[in-house]
Design an enzyme around this catalytic site. Structure first.
Site, PDB file in Angstrom:
ATOM      1  N   PHE A  56    -106.864  11.740 -99.178  1.00  0.00           N
ATOM      2  CA  PHE A  56    -105.507  12.209 -98.868  1.00  0.00           C
ATOM      3  C   PHE A  56    -104.660  12.251-100.127  1.00  0.00           C
ATOM      4  O   PHE A  56    -104.057  11.261-100.518  1.00  0.00           O
ATOM      5  CB  PHE A  56    -104.853  11.299 -97.829  1.00  0.00           C
ATOM      6  N   ALA A 107     -99.608 -10.260 -84.799  1.00  0.00           N
ATOM      7  CA  ALA A 107     -99.583  -9.156 -83.828  1.00  0.00           C
ATOM      8  C   ALA A 107     -98.528  -8.127 -84.207  1.00  0.00           C
ATOM      9  O   ALA A 107     -97.353  -8.454 -84.362  1.00  0.00           O
ATOM     10  CB  ALA A 107     -99.290  -9.709 -82.435  1.00  0.00           C
ATOM     11  N   ALA A 108     -98.969  -6.886 -84.335  1.00  0.00           N
ATOM     12  CA  ALA A 108     -98.052  -5.792 -84.696  1.00  0.00           C
ATOM     13  C   ALA A 108     -98.827  -4.486 -84.641  1.00  0.00           C
ATOM     14  O   ALA A 108    -100.054  -4.480 -84.591  1.00  0.00           O
ATOM     15  CB  ALA A 108     -97.515  -5.998 -86.116  1.00  0.00           C
ATOM     16  N   ASP A 121    -102.806 -12.498 -77.670  1.00  0.00           N
ATOM     17  CA  ASP A 121    -103.079 -11.099 -78.016  1.00  0.00           C
ATOM     18  C   ASP A 121    -103.145 -10.275 -76.728  1.00  0.00           C
ATOM     19  O   ASP A 121    -103.703 -10.734 -75.734  1.00  0.00           O
ATOM     20  CB  ASP A 121    -104.414 -11.000 -78.783  1.00  0.00           C
ATOM     21  N   ASP A 162     -98.672  -9.759 -73.799  1.00  0.00           N
ATOM     22  CA  ASP A 162     -98.023  -8.798 -74.687  1.00  0.00           C
ATOM     23  C   ASP A 162     -96.713  -9.392 -75.192  1.00  0.00           C
ATOM     24  O   ASP A 162     -95.896  -9.850 -74.383  1.00  0.00           O
ATOM     25  CB  ASP A 162     -97.765  -7.487 -73.924  1.00  0.00           C
ATOM     26  N   TYR A 179     -93.043   1.762 -90.439  1.00  0.00           N
ATOM     27  CA  TYR A 179     -93.828   0.520 -90.415  1.00  0.00           C
ATOM     28  C   TYR A 179     -93.199  -0.500 -91.369  1.00  0.00           C
ATOM     29  O   TYR A 179     -92.888  -1.632 -90.978  1.00  0.00           O
ATOM     30  CB  TYR A 179     -95.275   0.830 -90.804  1.00  0.00           C
ATOM     31  N   GLY A 187    -107.071  -4.985 -80.282  1.00  0.00           N
ATOM     32  CA  GLY A 187    -108.004  -5.996 -80.759  1.00  0.00           C
ATOM     33  C   GLY A 187    -109.213  -6.054 -79.843  1.00  0.00           C
ATOM     34  O   GLY A 187    -109.408  -5.190 -78.994  1.00  0.00           O
ATOM     35  N   PHE A 193    -100.970  -6.936 -99.555  1.00  0.00           N
ATOM     36  CA  PHE A 193    -101.321  -5.604-100.038  1.00  0.00           C
ATOM     37  C   PHE A 193    -102.492  -5.138 -99.169  1.00  0.00           C
ATOM     38  O   PHE A 193    -102.507  -5.452 -97.978  1.00  0.00           O
ATOM     39  CB  PHE A 193    -101.542  -5.648-101.554  1.00  0.00           C
ATOM     40  N   LYS A 228     -91.137  -4.096 -90.492  1.00  0.00           N
ATOM     41  CA  LYS A 228     -91.535  -5.405 -91.032  1.00  0.00           C
ATOM     42  C   LYS A 228     -90.394  -6.029 -91.842  1.00  0.00           C
ATOM     43  O   LYS A 228     -90.200  -7.243 -91.821  1.00  0.00           O
ATOM     44  CB  LYS A 228     -92.773  -5.244 -91.924  1.00  0.00           C
TER      45      LYS A 228
HETATM   46  N1  LIG Z   1    -104.677  -4.506 -92.717  1.00  0.00           N
HETATM   47  C1  LIG Z   1    -103.894  -4.580 -93.795  1.00  0.00           C
HETATM   48  O1  LIG Z   1    -104.284  -4.177 -94.886  1.00  0.00           O
HETATM   49  C2  LIG Z   1    -102.509  -5.184 -93.685  1.00  0.00           C
HETATM   50  C3  LIG Z   1    -101.697  -5.171 -94.823  1.00  0.00           C
HETATM   51  C4  LIG Z   1    -100.396  -5.694 -94.735  1.00  0.00           C
HETATM   52  C5  LIG Z   1     -99.973  -6.309 -93.575  1.00  0.00           C
HETATM   53  N2  LIG Z   1    -100.798  -6.320 -92.487  1.00  0.00           N
HETATM   54  C6  LIG Z   1    -100.301  -6.981 -91.273  1.00  0.00           C
HETATM   55  O2  LIG Z   1    -101.266  -7.916 -90.823  1.00  0.00           O
HETATM   56  C7  LIG Z   1    -101.232  -8.023 -89.405  1.00  0.00           C
HETATM   57  C8  LIG Z   1    -102.630  -7.849 -88.853  1.00  0.00           C
HETATM   58  O3  LIG Z   1    -103.140  -6.592 -89.251  1.00  0.00           O
HETATM   59  P1  LIG Z   1    -104.601  -6.118 -88.786  1.00  0.00           P
HETATM   60  O4  LIG Z   1    -105.086  -5.160 -89.816  1.00  0.00           O
HETATM   61  O5  LIG Z   1    -105.421  -7.302 -88.434  1.00  0.00           O
HETATM   62  O6  LIG Z   1    -104.222  -5.297 -87.471  1.00  0.00           O
HETATM   63  P2  LIG Z   1    -105.051  -5.186 -86.099  1.00  0.00           P
HETATM   64  O7  LIG Z   1    -104.514  -3.973 -85.421  1.00  0.00           O
HETATM   65  O8  LIG Z   1    -106.520  -5.272 -86.355  1.00  0.00           O
HETATM   66  O9  LIG Z   1    -104.620  -6.486 -85.292  1.00  0.00           O
HETATM   67  C9  LIG Z   1    -103.379  -6.596 -84.652  1.00  0.00           C
HETATM   68  C10 LIG Z   1    -103.598  -7.374 -83.362  1.00  0.00           C
HETATM   69  O10 LIG Z   1    -102.315  -7.564 -82.741  1.00  0.00           O
HETATM   70  C11 LIG Z   1    -102.433  -7.275 -81.366  1.00  0.00           C
HETATM   71  N3  LIG Z   1    -101.110  -6.819 -80.893  1.00  0.00           N
HETATM   72  C12 LIG Z   1    -100.404  -5.752 -81.320  1.00  0.00           C
HETATM   73  N4  LIG Z   1     -99.247  -5.674 -80.639  1.00  0.00           N
HETATM   74  C13 LIG Z   1     -99.229  -6.730 -79.776  1.00  0.00           C
HETATM   75  C14 LIG Z   1     -98.303  -7.197 -78.806  1.00  0.00           C
HETATM   76  N5  LIG Z   1     -97.160  -6.549 -78.562  1.00  0.00           N
HETATM   77  N6  LIG Z   1     -98.600  -8.309 -78.113  1.00  0.00           N
HETATM   78  C15 LIG Z   1     -99.753  -8.987 -78.338  1.00  0.00           C
HETATM   79  N7  LIG Z   1    -100.679  -8.581 -79.221  1.00  0.00           N
HETATM   80  C16 LIG Z   1    -100.422  -7.459 -79.932  1.00  0.00           C
HETATM   81  C17 LIG Z   1    -103.492  -6.182 -81.266  1.00  0.00           C
HETATM   82  O11 LIG Z   1    -104.081  -6.142 -79.978  1.00  0.00           O
HETATM   83  C18 LIG Z   1    -104.478  -6.628 -82.349  1.00  0.00           C
HETATM   84  O12 LIG Z   1    -105.451  -7.496 -81.837  1.00  0.00           O
HETATM   85  C19 LIG Z   1    -100.231  -6.969 -88.933  1.00  0.00           C
HETATM   86  O13 LIG Z   1     -98.999  -7.610 -88.683  1.00  0.00           O
HETATM   87  C20 LIG Z   1    -100.100  -6.041 -90.114  1.00  0.00           C
HETATM   88  O14 LIG Z   1     -98.843  -5.419 -90.157  1.00  0.00           O
HETATM   89  C21 LIG Z   1    -102.039  -5.766 -92.511  1.00  0.00           C
HETATM   90  O1  LIG Z   2    -109.725   8.184 -94.853  1.00  0.00           O
HETATM   91  C1  LIG Z   2    -108.875   7.836 -95.691  1.00  0.00           C
HETATM   92  C2  LIG Z   2    -108.066   6.694 -95.496  1.00  0.00           C
HETATM   93  C3  LIG Z   2    -107.129   6.369 -96.459  1.00  0.00           C
HETATM   94  N1  LIG Z   2    -106.995   7.122 -97.578  1.00  0.00           N
HETATM   95  C4  LIG Z   2    -106.018   6.721 -98.609  1.00  0.00           C
HETATM   96  O2  LIG Z   2    -106.369   5.424 -99.055  1.00  0.00           O
HETATM   97  C5  LIG Z   2    -105.213   4.651 -99.352  1.00  0.00           C
HETATM   98  C6  LIG Z   2    -105.255   3.380 -98.512  1.00  0.00           C
HETATM   99  O3  LIG Z   2    -105.079   3.740 -97.150  1.00  0.00           O
HETATM  100  P1  LIG Z   2    -105.303   2.718 -95.919  1.00  0.00           P
HETATM  101  O4  LIG Z   2    -106.610   2.031 -96.070  1.00  0.00           O
HETATM  102  O5  LIG Z   2    -105.077   3.527 -94.667  1.00  0.00           O
HETATM  103  O6  LIG Z   2    -104.176   1.639 -96.129  1.00  0.00           O
HETATM  104  P2  LIG Z   2    -102.589   1.811 -96.282  1.00  0.00           P
HETATM  105  O7  LIG Z   2    -102.079   3.053 -95.668  1.00  0.00           O
HETATM  106  O8  LIG Z   2    -102.273   1.575 -97.740  1.00  0.00           O
HETATM  107  O9  LIG Z   2    -102.027   0.618 -95.376  1.00  0.00           O
HETATM  108  C7  LIG Z   2    -102.644  -0.650 -95.334  1.00  0.00           C
HETATM  109  O10 LIG Z   2    -102.091  -1.439 -96.344  1.00  0.00           O
HETATM  110  C8  LIG Z   2    -100.690  -1.648 -96.212  1.00  0.00           C
HETATM  111  C9  LIG Z   2    -100.255  -2.408 -97.444  1.00  0.00           C
HETATM  112  O11 LIG Z   2    -100.392  -1.559 -98.572  1.00  0.00           O
HETATM  113  C10 LIG Z   2    -100.453  -2.401 -94.920  1.00  0.00           C
HETATM  114  O12 LIG Z   2     -99.131  -2.755 -94.778  1.00  0.00           O
HETATM  115  C11 LIG Z   2    -100.949  -1.578 -93.738  1.00  0.00           C
HETATM  116  O13 LIG Z   2    -100.788  -2.328 -92.533  1.00  0.00           O
HETATM  117  C12 LIG Z   2    -102.401  -1.272 -93.936  1.00  0.00           C
HETATM  118  O14 LIG Z   2    -102.846  -0.385 -92.922  1.00  0.00           O
HETATM  119  C13 LIG Z   2    -104.011   5.550 -99.033  1.00  0.00           C
HETATM  120  O15 LIG Z   2    -103.580   6.157-100.207  1.00  0.00           O
HETATM  121  C14 LIG Z   2    -104.594   6.623 -98.105  1.00  0.00           C
HETATM  122  O16 LIG Z   2    -103.947   7.859 -98.160  1.00  0.00           O
HETATM  123  C15 LIG Z   2    -107.780   8.240 -97.784  1.00  0.00           C
HETATM  124  O17 LIG Z   2    -107.648   8.933 -98.799  1.00  0.00           O
HETATM  125  N2  LIG Z   2    -108.708   8.566 -96.834  1.00  0.00           N
END
Ligand SMILES: NC(=O)c1ccc[n+]([C@@H]2O[C@H](COP(=O)([O-])OP(=O)(O)OC[C@H]3O[C@@H](n4cnc5c(N)ncnc54)[C@H](O)[C@@H]3O)[C@@H](O)[C@H]2O)c1
Ligand SMILES: O=c1ccn([C@@H]2O[C@H](COP(=O)(O)OP(=O)(O)O[C@H]3O[C@H](CO)[C@@H](O)[C@H](O)[C@H]3O)[C@@H](O)[C@H]2O)c(=O)[nH]1
Length: 328
Positions: free
Chosen positions: A205, A73-74, A31, A51, A140, A36, A168, A144
């Site tokens: 939103f 990582a993304a 990472d 990185d 985004y 992070g 999701f 992916k």
């Molecule tokens: N959070 C969600 O709801 C959600 C939903 C669908 C998919 N995902 C995917 O899951 C994964 C993790 O999401 P998260 O919410 O934990 O995100 P996050 O931002 O908390 O974690 C991502 C981590 O990747 C590291 N990173 C980013 N770019 C890097 C690089 N170039 N080199 C090395 N490290 C790097 C960051 O420092 C961070 O620690 C992502 O690939 C994201 O697209 C997340």
């Molecule tokens: O302060 C806020 C934040 C979010 N939302 C809404 O809540 C929903 C969820 O938003 P958010 O929690 O930001 O998640 P997403 O934009 O749906 O994206 C997340 O979920 C995706 C899968 O659906 C992943 O791919 C992304 O990485 C992850 O960030 C969306 O309709 C937003 O517009 C609000 O209304 N107010």
């Protein structure tokens, strides 16, 4: 197994790393710490501060040899990707290509990749299964989808066994590990911040979506349920095959319903402010999770209330996230 976990200092990667360690695996986290936290890397995991965009460093790091890799990582924010698409393609696509080069050079044979339901865009039929056409509506999701394509080709050409999990909306916390982004854009942590008085109000939103209450609907999945699927995916990776699974609970909740769940769990008032739609946000995303249930034997176990309760426990324990806990 000895496993490489990219993004293991982030929200999801750190919690999956913790589960892998608990299962007796050896874990090395790669990472950059750009988004992070050093403090989120679980005890027992070794951290390589690298990185993924640094091709040479990645190949060198992977050369020590691994039984498998989990690639989290993304950059992962929909709205940011609409505003700055170039950083999404460079980080997510190029970073993943560098990782694939490293895995190939080192002969690593298993990969689990964090894909997303954002690859499907604004589907005509909801719930969405894996045959839903992939037509991303933000950069985004497009970045992916490009990586999913690269992985499929890598499997075909070079024999890698890979699984893409199309998550999701991941929510909740696991013990002392949880969600801490700066700035925080995700719904549940922001609703909790508003409940705690750490921000004036939570913005809704969009109130004019074609949904029952006019706010956007998402499928929230508990981080511990999601983490468990990674262990099954790792075991389910087959040489030369790219398997794809949607990973969601199968239930959809609107933004207003999530806010109501926070009011119920915390017993606190949540000030809200109605705002316009956020660019790139589809109206309704809900998983059809039949394939992962049937083929990997996975099933969700935790409700939205439990996700909110666990996120609330983390928010109370760490109102300022990992700050002050020895972060970068
Ligand atoms: N959070 C969600 O709801 C959600 C939903 C669908 C998919 N995902 C995917 O899951 C994964 C993790 O999401 P998260 O919410 O934990 O995100 P996050 O931002 O908390 O974690 C991502 C981590 O990747 C590291 N990173 C980013 N770019 C890097 C690089 N170039 N080199 C090395 N490290 C790097 C960051 O420092 C961070 O620690 C992502 O690939 C994201 O697209 C997340
Ligand atoms: O302060 C806020 C934040 C979010 N939302 C809404 O809540 C929903 C969820 O938003 P958010 O929690 O930001 O998640 P997403 O934009 O749906 O994206 C997340 O979920 C995706 C899968 O659906 C992943 O791919 C992304 O990485 C992850 O960030 C969306 O309709 C937003 O517009 C609000 O209304 N107010």
């Amino acid at each position: 197994m000895k496993l490489l976990v990219t993004g293991g200092a982030g929200y999801i990667g750190s919690i999956v790393a913790q589960q892998l360690l608990a299962g007796g695996h050896e874990v090395v986290v790669l990472d950059s710490l750009e988004r992070g936290h050093r403090a989120a890397v679980p005890d027992g995991a070794r951290l390589l501060e690298i990185d993924l965009r640094d091709a040479e460093a990645v190949v060198d790091a992977v050369a020590e040899g691994f039984d498998g890799a989990l690639h989290f990582a993304a950059y992962a924010l929909v709205a940011e990707s609409v505003a700055r698409p170039e950083i999404y393609y460079r980080n997510n696509v190029l970073g993943s290509l560098n990782l694939l080069d490293g895995l190939r050079a080192a002969g690593v044979q298993r990969l689990v990749f964090s894909s997303t339901c954002a690859v499907y865009g604004e589907p005509e039929v909801v719930p969405m299964d894996e045959t839903t056409p992939t037509r991303p509506v933000n950069s985004y999701g497009a970045s992916k989808l490009a990586v999913d394509g690269m992985i499929a080709d890598e499997c075909r050409a070079h024999g890698l066994g890979a699984v893409s999990l199309r998550y999701f909306n991941v929510a909740g916390a696991s013990g002392c590990l949880g969600e801490d982004h700066y700035p925080e854009t995700h719904l549940i942590p922001n609703v909790l911040r508003a409940a705690q008085g750490l921000q004036d109000a939570v913005k809704i939103f969009g109130t004019d979506y074609p949904t029952p209450d006019g706010t956007a609907v998402r499928d929230y999945i508990h981080i511990e349920d999601l983490a468990r699927a990674h262990v099954l995916a790792l075991e389910g990776a087959r040489p030369s095959e790219h398997r794809i699974f949607n990973l969601g609970s199968g239930d959809g909740y609107s933004v207003r319903e999530v806010i109501e769940a926070v009011r119920t769990v915390t017993g606190l008032d949540v000030p809200v402010q109605e705002a316009g739609r956020r660019p790139g946000d589809p109206p309704r995303l809900v998983a059809a999770n039949g394939r992962i249930r049937a083929e990997l034997g996975w099933a969700p176990t935790k409700s939205l209330t439990e996700m909110v309760a666990d996120a609330w426990a983390f928010a109370q324990e760490r109102p300022h996230g990992y700050a002050g806990a020895g972060t970068h």
